[in-house]
Write a protein that holds these residues in place. Structure first.
Motif, PDB file in Angstrom:
ATOM      1  N   TYR A  77       0.836  -1.204   0.000  1.00 35.51           N
ATOM      2  CA  TYR A  77       0.000   0.000   0.000  1.00 35.51           C
ATOM      3  C   TYR A  77       0.872   1.254   0.000  1.00 35.51           C
ATOM      4  O   TYR A  77       0.575   2.231  -0.699  1.00 35.51           O
ATOM      5  N   ILE A  78       1.942   1.227   0.815  1.00 31.40           N
ATOM      6  CA  ILE A  78       2.835   2.389   0.860  1.00 31.40           C
ATOM      7  C   ILE A  78       3.465   2.641  -0.501  1.00 31.40           C
ATOM      8  O   ILE A  78       3.608   3.788  -0.946  1.00 31.40           O
ATOM      9  N   ASP A  79       3.833   1.599  -1.233  1.00 28.01           N
ATOM     10  CA  ASP A  79       4.388   1.759  -2.581  1.00 28.01           C
ATOM     11  C   ASP A  79       3.368   2.400  -3.510  1.00 28.01           C
ATOM     12  O   ASP A  79       3.691   3.300  -4.293  1.00 28.01           O
ATOM     13  N   GLU A  80       2.112   1.927  -3.408  1.00 29.02           N
ATOM     14  CA  GLU A  80       1.067   2.508  -4.255  1.00 29.02           C
ATOM     15  C   GLU A  80       0.834   3.973  -3.902  1.00 29.02           C
ATOM     16  O   GLU A  80       0.675   4.821  -4.788  1.00 29.02           O
ATOM     17  N   LEU A  81       0.804   4.257  -2.577  1.00 27.79           N
ATOM     18  CA  LEU A  81       0.597   5.641  -2.156  1.00 27.79           C
ATOM     19  C   LEU A  81       1.750   6.533  -2.601  1.00 27.79           C
ATOM     20  O   LEU A  81       1.543   7.651  -3.085  1.00 27.79           O
ATOM     21  N   SER A  82       2.987   6.044  -2.474  1.00 27.36           N
ATOM     22  CA  SER A  82       4.151   6.833  -2.903  1.00 27.36           C
ATOM     23  C   SER A  82       4.115   7.104  -4.395  1.00 27.36           C
ATOM     24  O   SER A  82       4.426   8.210  -4.853  1.00 27.36           O
ATOM     25  N   ALA A  83       3.717   6.097  -5.160  1.00 23.99           N
ATOM     26  CA  ALA A  83       3.631   6.285  -6.608  1.00 23.99           C
ATOM     27  C   ALA A  83       2.578   7.323  -6.960  1.00 23.99           C
ATOM     28  O   ALA A  83       2.785   8.170  -7.853  1.00 23.99           O
ATOM     29  N   ALA A  84       1.436   7.285  -6.256  1.00 26.81           N
ATOM     30  CA  ALA A  84       0.376   8.251  -6.530  1.00 26.81           C
ATOM     31  C   ALA A  84       0.815   9.672  -6.177  1.00 26.81           C
ATOM     32  O   ALA A  84       0.567  10.630  -6.920  1.00 26.81           O
ATOM     33  N   VAL A  85       1.508   9.810  -5.020  1.00 28.74           N
ATOM     34  CA  VAL A  85       1.984  11.132  -4.617  1.00 28.74           C
ATOM     35  C   VAL A  85       3.030  11.653  -5.595  1.00 28.74           C
ATOM     36  O   VAL A  85       3.026  12.827  -5.979  1.00 28.74           O
ATOM     37  N   LEU A  89       2.866  15.041  -7.778  1.00 33.31           N
ATOM     38  CA  LEU A  89       3.907  16.074  -7.730  1.00 33.31           C
ATOM     39  C   LEU A  89       4.474  16.349  -9.117  1.00 33.31           C
ATOM     40  O   LEU A  89       4.742  17.506  -9.473  1.00 33.31           O
ATOM     41  N   ASP A  90       4.667  15.302  -9.907  1.00 29.32           N
ATOM     42  CA  ASP A  90       5.162  15.489 -11.274  1.00 29.32           C
ATOM     43  C   ASP A  90       4.181  16.321 -12.096  1.00 29.32           C
ATOM     44  O   ASP A  90       4.589  17.225 -12.847  1.00 29.32           O
ATOM     45  N   GLN A  91       2.886  16.011 -11.944  1.00 33.55           N
ATOM     46  CA  GLN A  91       1.884  16.768 -12.691  1.00 33.55           C
ATOM     47  C   GLN A  91       1.841  18.214 -12.226  1.00 33.55           C
ATOM     48  O   GLN A  91       1.709  19.136 -13.046  1.00 33.55           O
ATOM     49  N   ALA A  95       2.645  21.486 -14.455  1.00 31.40           N
ATOM     50  CA  ALA A  95       1.705  22.606 -14.534  1.00 31.40           C
ATOM     51  C   ALA A  95       2.383  23.916 -14.162  1.00 31.40           C
ATOM     52  O   ALA A  95       2.181  24.947 -14.820  1.00 31.40           O
ATOM     53  N   ASN A  96       3.210  23.886 -13.102  1.00 31.89           N
ATOM     54  CA  ASN A  96       3.915  25.106 -12.694  1.00 31.89           C
ATOM     55  C   ASN A  96       4.895  25.563 -13.763  1.00 31.89           C
ATOM     56  O   ASN A  96       5.030  26.766 -14.025  1.00 31.89           O
ATOM     57  N   ARG A  97       5.584  24.611 -14.387  1.00 28.74           N
ATOM     58  CA  ARG A  97       6.510  24.996 -15.460  1.00 28.74           C
ATOM     59  C   ARG A  97       5.755  25.601 -16.635  1.00 28.74           C
ATOM     60  O   ARG A  97       6.225  26.557 -17.264  1.00 28.74           O
ATOM     61  N   SER A  98       4.597  25.050 -16.925  1.00 28.79           N
ATOM     62  CA  SER A  98       3.796  25.587 -18.030  1.00 28.79           C
ATOM     63  C   SER A  98       3.318  26.999 -17.716  1.00 28.79           C
ATOM     64  O   SER A  98       3.346  27.884 -18.581  1.00 28.79           O
ATOM     65  N   ILE A  99       2.876  27.202 -16.460  1.00 33.95           N
ATOM     66  CA  ILE A  99       2.419  28.538 -16.067  1.00 33.95           C
ATOM     67  C   ILE A  99       3.577  29.529 -16.107  1.00 33.95           C
ATOM     68  O   ILE A  99       3.436  30.659 -16.591  1.00 33.95           O
ATOM     69  N   ARG A 100       4.745  29.101 -15.607  1.00 37.22           N
ATOM     70  CA  ARG A 100       5.913  29.981 -15.636  1.00 37.22           C
ATOM     71  C   ARG A 100       6.320  30.306 -17.067  1.00 37.22           C
ATOM     72  O   ARG A 100       6.666  31.450 -17.387  1.00 37.22           O
ATOM     73  N   ALA A 101       6.285  29.298 -17.931  1.00 45.44           N
ATOM     74  CA  ALA A 101       6.622  29.542 -19.339  1.00 45.44           C
ATOM     75  C   ALA A 101       5.616  30.483 -19.980  1.00 45.44           C
ATOM     76  O   ALA A 101       5.968  31.343 -20.796  1.00 45.44           O
ATOM     77  N   LEU A 102       4.330  30.331 -19.593  1.00 47.81           N
ATOM     78  CA  LEU A 102       3.301  31.200 -20.148  1.00 47.81           C
ATOM     79  C   LEU A 102       3.536  32.646 -19.743  1.00 47.81           C
ATOM     80  O   LEU A 102       3.386  33.563 -20.556  1.00 47.81           O
ATOM     81  N   LYS A 103       3.942  32.861 -18.471  1.00 43.40           N
ATOM     82  CA  LYS A 103       4.132  34.213 -17.973  1.00 43.40           C
ATOM     83  C   LYS A 103       5.462  34.818 -18.380  1.00 43.40           C
ATOM     84  O   LYS A 103       5.566  36.029 -18.576  1.00 43.40           O
TER      85      LYS A 103
END
Length: 305
Positions: A77-85, A89-91, A95-103
């Motif tokens: 379960y911890i492996d599944e939870l870590s993968a989901a987190v 975080l990657d997403q 998203a933050n890189r896209s917003i920064r690139a947009l601005k």
């Protein structure tokens, strides 16, 4: 009347009373004591079970919750939870890189101020022959604030500072608008040209140049940097231009929107702004108008960057 008090001691067997037993309290009180002790023991056990339920409807429900919690702490379960987190975080990072690139890249905005000043005629500077380290100004016409001004000549109007250092120094001869009209001045060594001034000449002062060593400015080099526009305000031979730096893009085929915010003097419209060149890290703005202090707001867009 005395009471029997129980203790939490469980006893599985009771003495069987016989018909031959004496009919006396001492015969049955021991059995009553054992029964009360059993009740106290069972009550304590029941209280412990009730506490273990932790408010649940039954002990089985409480145990099921504990098993589920334990399962959630299992390595799988911890492996599944870590993968989901990590995926979340990657997403978020993407998203933050896209917003920064947009601005900062895909869409960039800013303001630039273009000063449009110079000389229409005259305003030449020569070395004085009547006073030590002084400069003379010839009459002429300058332009600033979107209009021409007459400039009156003057002898010994400004002086060149001494340079007592071991290396050469540089100063600037400029025109500034005083209460009585445009006057000439020279910057001190290391001093910037004042806001609103018109640059006329650059001066290079050699080392150890003072009133005593060079009173006639023989070793002083005067270099004209006047911007001369004889056709002002009807036309400009050398329109003022300015490079505007931007965050580097992948190509120079970006869209450029310009808006004139304010200007001094003559009118300035969007059509008076030209873009003679553009690069991935900036573009050049050219002002084809007589206006001065033109403040321009720009937007750079490259959605396919």
């Amino acid at each position: 009347m005395a009471n029997l008090s129980g203790i939490a001691v469980f006893k599985a067997l009771l003495r069987k009373l016989e018909t031959t037993d004496p009919k006396h309290p001492d015969t049955w009180n021991p059995n009553y004591q054992d029964l009360i002790n059993n009740d106290v023991f069972l009550k304590a056990f029941a209280d412990e079970v009730s506490t273990a339920r932790d408010g649940k409807t039954s002990l089985s429900v409480r145990l099921a919750d504990i098993e589920q919690t334990q399962a959630s702490l299992s390595p799988a379960y911890i492996d599944e939870l870590s993968a989901a987190v990590k995926y979340a975080l990657d997403q978020s990072g993407a998203a933050n890189r896209s917003i920064r690139a947009l601005k900062q890249q895909i869409q960039q905005e800013g303001e630039v101020l273009i000063e449009n000043r110079g000389v229409v005629s005259g305003c030449t500077v020569t070395k004085s022959t009547t006073a030590a380290r002084n400069l003379n100004l010839a009459a002429g016409v300058c332009f600033a604030n979107g209009r021409p001004y007459s400039v009156t000549s003057g002898d010994n109007m400004a002086s060149v500072p001494s340079n007592i250092s071991a290396g050469s120094a540089a100063v600037v001869v400029y025109l500034y608008l005083a209460a009585v009209g445009w006057k000439m001045a020279v910057t001190a060594i290391g001093e910037a040209v004042p806001t609103g001034a018109i640059r006329l000449y650059n001066i290079t002062i050699p080392a150890n140049s003072t009133d005593a060593t060079d009173p006639t400015l023989t070793n002083i080099a005067l270099t004209s940097v006047r911007r001369v526009e004889v056709g002002f305000p009807q036309y400009l031979d050398t329109p003022v231009s300015q490079f505007v730096a931007i965050n580097t893009l992948s190509a120079n085929d970006y869209r450029l929107d310009l808006d004139v915010v304010s200007a001094d003097g003559a009118p300035c419209e969007r059509k008076s702004l030209n873009v003679p060149s553009r690069a991935t890290n900036g573009f050049t703005l050219e002002l084809a108008a007589a206006a001065d202090n033109v403040r321009i707001r720009y937007r750079v867009s490259k959605l396919n960057n």
